[in-house]
Design a protein around this motif. Structure first.
Motif, PDB file in Angstrom:
ATOM      1  N   ALA A  97      -4.031   3.771   3.333  1.00 47.73           N
ATOM      2  CA  ALA A  97      -4.954   2.669   3.616  1.00 47.73           C
ATOM      3  C   ALA A  97      -5.803   2.441   2.369  1.00 47.73           C
ATOM      4  O   ALA A  97      -6.330   3.392   1.796  1.00 47.73           O
ATOM      5  CB  ALA A  97      -5.849   3.011   4.810  1.00 47.73           C
ATOM      6  N   LYS A 139      -7.098  -3.721  -2.968  1.00 49.03           N
ATOM      7  CA  LYS A 139      -5.792  -4.383  -2.848  1.00 49.03           C
ATOM      8  C   LYS A 139      -5.430  -5.101  -4.153  1.00 49.03           C
ATOM      9  O   LYS A 139      -4.272  -5.057  -4.589  1.00 49.03           O
ATOM     10  CB  LYS A 139      -5.847  -5.392  -1.700  1.00 49.03           C
ATOM     11  CG  LYS A 139      -4.501  -5.949  -1.289  1.00 49.03           C
ATOM     12  CD  LYS A 139      -3.715  -4.917  -0.501  1.00 49.03           C
ATOM     13  CE  LYS A 139      -2.655  -5.525   0.372  1.00 49.03           C
ATOM     14  NZ  LYS A 139      -2.038  -4.532   1.257  1.00 49.03           N
ATOM     15  N   SER A 149      -2.877   5.902   8.830  1.00 47.45           N
ATOM     16  CA  SER A 149      -3.984   6.084   7.884  1.00 47.45           C
ATOM     17  C   SER A 149      -4.566   7.492   8.026  1.00 47.45           C
ATOM     18  O   SER A 149      -5.266   7.973   7.140  1.00 47.45           O
ATOM     19  CB  SER A 149      -5.081   5.037   8.132  1.00 47.45           C
ATOM     20  OG  SER A 149      -5.669   5.227   9.409  1.00 47.45           O
ATOM     21  N   TYR A 169      -9.888  -2.364   9.147  1.00 45.89           N
ATOM     22  CA  TYR A 169      -8.608  -2.940   9.552  1.00 45.89           C
ATOM     23  C   TYR A 169      -7.535  -1.848   9.547  1.00 45.89           C
ATOM     24  O   TYR A 169      -6.669  -1.768   8.685  1.00 45.89           O
ATOM     25  CB  TYR A 169      -8.226  -4.092   8.623  1.00 45.89           C
ATOM     26  CG  TYR A 169      -6.948  -4.808   9.026  1.00 45.89           C
ATOM     27  CD1 TYR A 169      -6.876  -5.495  10.235  1.00 45.89           C
ATOM     28  CD2 TYR A 169      -5.826  -4.787   8.213  1.00 45.89           C
ATOM     29  CE1 TYR A 169      -5.708  -6.140  10.618  1.00 45.89           C
ATOM     30  CE2 TYR A 169      -4.652  -5.429   8.578  1.00 45.89           C
ATOM     31  CZ  TYR A 169      -4.602  -6.101   9.784  1.00 45.89           C
ATOM     32  OH  TYR A 169      -3.433  -6.741  10.173  1.00 45.89           O
ATOM     33  N   LEU A 170      -7.656  -0.963  10.513  1.00 46.33           N
ATOM     34  CA  LEU A 170      -6.696   0.117  10.687  1.00 46.33           C
ATOM     35  C   LEU A 170      -6.891   0.678  12.090  1.00 46.33           C
ATOM     36  O   LEU A 170      -7.966   0.550  12.677  1.00 46.33           O
ATOM     37  CB  LEU A 170      -6.902   1.217   9.631  1.00 46.33           C
ATOM     38  CG  LEU A 170      -8.325   1.778   9.481  1.00 46.33           C
ATOM     39  CD1 LEU A 170      -8.499   3.068  10.275  1.00 46.33           C
ATOM     40  CD2 LEU A 170      -8.643   2.031   8.015  1.00 46.33           C
ATOM     41  N   MET A 206      -7.492 -10.268   9.844  1.00 49.55           N
ATOM     42  CA  MET A 206      -8.833  -9.841   9.436  1.00 49.55           C
ATOM     43  C   MET A 206      -9.845 -10.975   9.458  1.00 49.55           C
ATOM     44  O   MET A 206     -11.046 -10.749   9.541  1.00 49.55           O
ATOM     45  CB  MET A 206      -8.794  -9.235   8.028  1.00 49.55           C
ATOM     46  CG  MET A 206      -8.025  -7.934   7.931  1.00 49.55           C
ATOM     47  SD  MET A 206      -8.263  -7.092   6.342  1.00 49.55           S
ATOM     48  CE  MET A 206      -7.621  -8.286   5.185  1.00 49.55           C
ATOM     49  N   ASP A 238       0.813  -1.216   0.000  1.00 46.08           N
ATOM     50  CA  ASP A 238       0.000   0.000   0.000  1.00 46.08           C
ATOM     51  C   ASP A 238       0.849   1.269   0.000  1.00 46.08           C
ATOM     52  O   ASP A 238       0.661   2.164  -0.833  1.00 46.08           O
ATOM     53  CB  ASP A 238      -0.958   0.004   1.191  1.00 46.08           C
ATOM     54  CG  ASP A 238      -2.007  -1.090   1.085  1.00 46.08           C
ATOM     55  OD1 ASP A 238      -2.218  -1.593  -0.032  1.00 46.08           O
ATOM     56  OD2 ASP A 238      -2.612  -1.443   2.109  1.00 46.08           O
ATOM     57  N   ARG A 283     -13.394  -2.845   5.979  1.00 45.18           N
ATOM     58  CA  ARG A 283     -13.321  -3.814   7.078  1.00 45.18           C
ATOM     59  C   ARG A 283     -12.990  -3.135   8.403  1.00 45.18           C
ATOM     60  O   ARG A 283     -13.239  -3.656   9.478  1.00 45.18           O
ATOM     61  CB  ARG A 283     -12.270  -4.867   6.703  1.00 45.18           C
ATOM     62  CG  ARG A 283     -11.703  -5.748   7.804  1.00 45.18           C
ATOM     63  CD  ARG A 283     -12.727  -6.621   8.472  1.00 45.18           C
ATOM     64  NE  ARG A 283     -12.090  -7.556   9.394  1.00 45.18           N
ATOM     65  CZ  ARG A 283     -11.568  -7.234  10.583  1.00 45.18           C
ATOM     66  NH1 ARG A 283     -11.584  -5.973  10.990  1.00 45.18           N
ATOM     67  NH2 ARG A 283     -11.039  -8.163  11.361  1.00 45.18           N
ATOM     68  N   ASP A 323      -1.870  -9.729   7.525  1.00 43.57           N
ATOM     69  CA  ASP A 323      -3.136  -8.990   7.455  1.00 43.57           C
ATOM     70  C   ASP A 323      -4.340  -9.924   7.354  1.00 43.57           C
ATOM     71  O   ASP A 323      -5.327  -9.777   8.081  1.00 43.57           O
ATOM     72  CB  ASP A 323      -3.140  -8.053   6.238  1.00 43.57           C
ATOM     73  CG  ASP A 323      -2.201  -6.869   6.418  1.00 43.57           C
ATOM     74  OD1 ASP A 323      -1.619  -6.746   7.515  1.00 43.57           O
ATOM     75  OD2 ASP A 323      -2.049  -6.094   5.462  1.00 43.57           O
ATOM     76  N   TYR A 340      -8.287 -10.504   1.068  1.00 46.81           N
ATOM     77  CA  TYR A 340      -8.563  -9.256   0.362  1.00 46.81           C
ATOM     78  C   TYR A 340      -9.506  -9.496  -0.819  1.00 46.81           C
ATOM     79  O   TYR A 340     -10.327  -8.635  -1.154  1.00 46.81           O
ATOM     80  CB  TYR A 340      -7.258  -8.614  -0.115  1.00 46.81           C
ATOM     81  CG  TYR A 340      -6.531  -7.867   0.981  1.00 46.81           C
ATOM     82  CD1 TYR A 340      -7.027  -6.663   1.467  1.00 46.81           C
ATOM     83  CD2 TYR A 340      -5.357  -8.364   1.544  1.00 46.81           C
ATOM     84  CE1 TYR A 340      -6.373  -5.966   2.476  1.00 46.81           C
ATOM     85  CE2 TYR A 340      -4.693  -7.682   2.553  1.00 46.81           C
ATOM     86  CZ  TYR A 340      -5.206  -6.481   3.017  1.00 46.81           C
ATOM     87  OH  TYR A 340      -4.569  -5.791   4.019  1.00 46.81           O
ATOM     88  N   GLU A 342      -9.338  -2.270   3.301  1.00 43.48           N
ATOM     89  CA  GLU A 342      -9.035  -2.137   4.727  1.00 43.48           C
ATOM     90  C   GLU A 342      -9.983  -1.157   5.404  1.00 43.48           C
ATOM     91  O   GLU A 342     -10.416  -1.376   6.544  1.00 43.48           O
ATOM     92  CB  GLU A 342      -7.587  -1.662   4.906  1.00 43.48           C
ATOM     93  CG  GLU A 342      -6.559  -2.711   4.546  1.00 43.48           C
ATOM     94  CD  GLU A 342      -5.144  -2.159   4.512  1.00 43.48           C
ATOM     95  OE1 GLU A 342      -4.209  -2.962   4.533  1.00 43.48           O
ATOM     96  OE2 GLU A 342      -4.983  -0.930   4.453  1.00 43.48           O
TER      97      GLU A 342
END
Length: 648
Positions: free
Chosen positions: A470, A498, A486, A479-480, A545, A315, A477, A541, A549, A474
């Motif tokens: 980010a 992704k 971010s 996820y950060l 999660m 990323d 979801r 990741d 992805y 992500e």
């Protein structure tokens, strides 16, 4: 146009209409507009109702003010918030001009409404942006009533893989009904998350005859074509179904214009031939669109460059490549003689003699990357970040955050008498997560400190904009860490998946010869916030999660584009995934996604402004309007899923 969508709630201010008329007066008086039928856009207040209008004028005389009929009110657009659609079909009223315009045109009133222009040699009609996309587009009945040339001035934003839709709509309009369609579209960042991507075009009888660029740093682009009106007439004459419909059409009011678009002696003038539209690949779109958006943002914010926390993952590396692509675009524009871009460069680098020729050298001046190591970082990611920075030419900083982490945790331990531990050392999930969050948030604080003062330490003026990295999956979801890296000033990849970023990285390896990206591509995505095991990364990741992805992209498209709630998503996925999952497994995956999505939705309220590139973006600002405090048990919806699982 005098004003764009970016004015937003400023449309409520009378100043916006005043200044639009002031600009219109300048255009009317300008020698540049003489002997050209001009079509410009602006808000107009008619009988105390605000309309989005085209003002069509010729030689200091306004011919027609044409209000918009179909307003854009979905996705990113809120036109009904500011404007009222003109609902009086084929109806024209008198509009009393303000004195500032009367003094220029000598007119007291002009026609206002749904009408077309009849010149000495043809008939012209205007469509406005959304009207092309409507099921009952005005060009249909205009064309049946003999309008031969259609103009459309749009504010259509870039979305990956969307350009062909716009092109197909225009070509389809002239294929079914004949005619010449001239589409002009806004280009650039208009002060928010959208990038308007040009693609001006001219179409005749179903084929493109002129194509403008989709991405460039040029503020103005002029597209021209020489076409034969007789080709329109002969094309239409043999379409029997069109002619039958035309014989029954309700005629438009015609504004007579004592002017011709053609010359009596132009018989020998060569006309333009159809061309094949050249579309960019999604990877090229990612390389160019966000790069142009970043340049607009940089020059308009009057900052001296960007700072990116570069982790050595996909990323942040993709974000770095977009900045590098921006440097390529700047050097190309300067090489092509764009004086405005060169003037912006002089101001940004604070050197009136500097001419950017090498993208790597220019990157060194405007782009700072920073690898923020901790005891949980691997040497591999450090090396990847350093090598990529060398290849793109950024000014690279290596630092270690452990002292700051220990200080923060030490304060907590001193106050509470308790010391949290990672789960691998016997700590609870709460302790484990808190220790990860501390590292992530310290990186955000340091990013802003270095953005403000790095140039100061180098004896250079100005500050840097902090870039976030980010991706859209992500964010969806959650996820950060809230207020980690971010959190930045802007994020060029926040609307990109992704999967698309991986394809973009491969494109950069081939197009920019960035070999450092090969090892970045092959490494599993990781946050590197938990302790290493034998010096190697143990955290990934997708394991964190509880989903891949690829699955996240599917959930995102079903949730937003297909408008699916938990039950509808489950029903769709049991068919999509019937070869790989049982209904019970699908139910478990859907529940986990919606549980995580709803638990983390509050993070979207503080999400860094991101380039809008996907129609399943979770952007909370205007595109994806949802609650941020959910009942995360989804009790009714999940019971419906369970009943269906039992039936199956």
């Amino acid at each position: 146009i005098c004003s764009g969508y970016g004015c937003s709630d400023h449309y409520y201010e009378s100043d916006t209409i005043l200044h639009s008329f002031q600009v219109l007066a300048k255009l009317l008086e300008s020698p540049v507009t003489q002997d050209i039928i001009c079509d410009v856009g602006m808000p107009v207040l008619h009988r105390n109702v605000r309309y989005n209008c085209r003002v069509i004028f010729l030689n200091k005389k306004i011919l027609l003010i044409r209000p918009k009929i179909s307003l854009a009110n979905t996705g990113n657009y809120r036109e009904l918030r500011w404007f009222t659609p003109w609902n009086k079909a084929r109806h024209v009223e008198e509009y009393f001009l303000p004195r500032i315009i009367q003094e220029v045109t000598g007119q007291e009133t002009v026609p206002f409404g749904d009408a077309v222009l009849a010149t000495k040699d043809t008939c012209l009609g205007a469509e406005i942006c959304e009207e092309l996309w409507a099921p009952n587009s005005p060009h249909i009945e205009m064309g049946l009533d003999g309008v031969e040339i259609f103009t459309n001035s749009s504010g259509s934003h870039h979305v990956l893989r969307k350009a062909h839709t716009r092109v197909d709509l225009v070509n389809s309009a002239t294929a079914k009904n004949g005619g010449i369609y001239i589409l002009a579209n806004q280009k650039g960042c208009d002060g928010d998350r959208l990038y308007y991507d040009g693609c001006a075009m001219i179409s005749m009888n179903g084929e493109t005859v002129a194509q403008g660029s989709q991405f460039s740093l040029d503020d103005v682009e002029v597209l021209v074509a020489t076409l034969d009106l007789e080709d329109v007439r002969s094309y239409r004459a043999e379409i029997s179904s069109r002619n039958l419909a035309a014989s029954k059409v309700n005629p438009y009011p015609r504004i007579k214009v004592n002017f011709a678009l053609s010359c009596p002696d132009d018989v020998a003038v060569p006309t333009c031939v159809p061309i094949q539209w050249r579309h960019h690949s999604p990877e090229e779109e990612i390389s160019l669109g966000p790069a142009c958006w970043l340049w607009d943002y940089l020059r308009r914010s009057k900052q001296a460059g960007f700072l990116l926390p570069l982790s050595g993952g996909i990323d942040s590396s993709a974000t770095a490549c977009i900045v590098y692509s921006m440097c390529h675009q700047v050097c190309l524009a300067v090489r092509n003689g764009n004086a405005d871009v060169l003037a912006d460069v002089h101001r940004i680098v604070n050197d009136e003699t500097y001419v950017p020729e090498d993208p790597r050298e220019f990157c060194k001046r405007v782009f700072t990357t920073c690898y923020m190591a901790s005891e949980n970082s691997s040497q591999d990611t450090c090396n990847r970040a350093k090598l990529l920075a060398e290849q793109i030419g950024s000014y690279h900083i290596n630092l270690n955050i452990d002292a700051a982490v220990k200080a923060i945790v030490g304060i907590f331990s001193m106050v509470t008498g308790r010391t949290p531990h990672f789960s691998v050392y016997g700590g609870s999930n709460r302790e484990n997560l808190a220790l990860q969050n501390v590292q992530a948030r310290i990186r955000m604080v340091l990013a802003y400190l270095f953005a403000q003062l790095t140039l100061w330490t180098r004896g250079m003026p100005g500050g840097l904009l902090v870039l976030g990295s980010a991706n859209v999956d992500e964010s969806l979801r959650g996820y950060l860490t809230k207020y980690d890296c971010s959190s930045a000033d802007i994020n060029p990849i926040g609307g990109i998946s992704k999967a698309d970023l991986k394809s973009f990285i491969q494109y950069c390896i081939e197009n920019f010869q960035l070999t450092a990206l090969r090892s970045i591509m092959s490494a599993p995505p990781t946050a590197e916030l938990e302790p290493l095991v034998d010096g190697q990364v143990a955290q990934t990741d997708e394991a964190d999660m509880g989903m891949t992805y690829a699955e996240l992209s599917i959930y995102g498209k079903l949730r937003k584009i297909a408008k699916a709630g938990p039950y509808s998503m489950f029903c769709k996925l049991i068919n999509m995934w019937k070869e790989i999952c049982t209904p019970r497994e699908v139910a478990s995956k859907v529940k986990h996604f919606f549980r995580m999505y709803s638990v983390n939705r509050h993070k979207m309220t503080t999400l860094t402004p991101s380039y809008h590139a996907e129609n399943y973006s979770p952007d909370d600002n205007r595109f994806d309007l949802r609650p941020f405090l959910y009942n995360t048990t989804w009790s009714w919806q999940f019971r419906c899923i369970d009943k269906q699982v039992n039936v199956l």
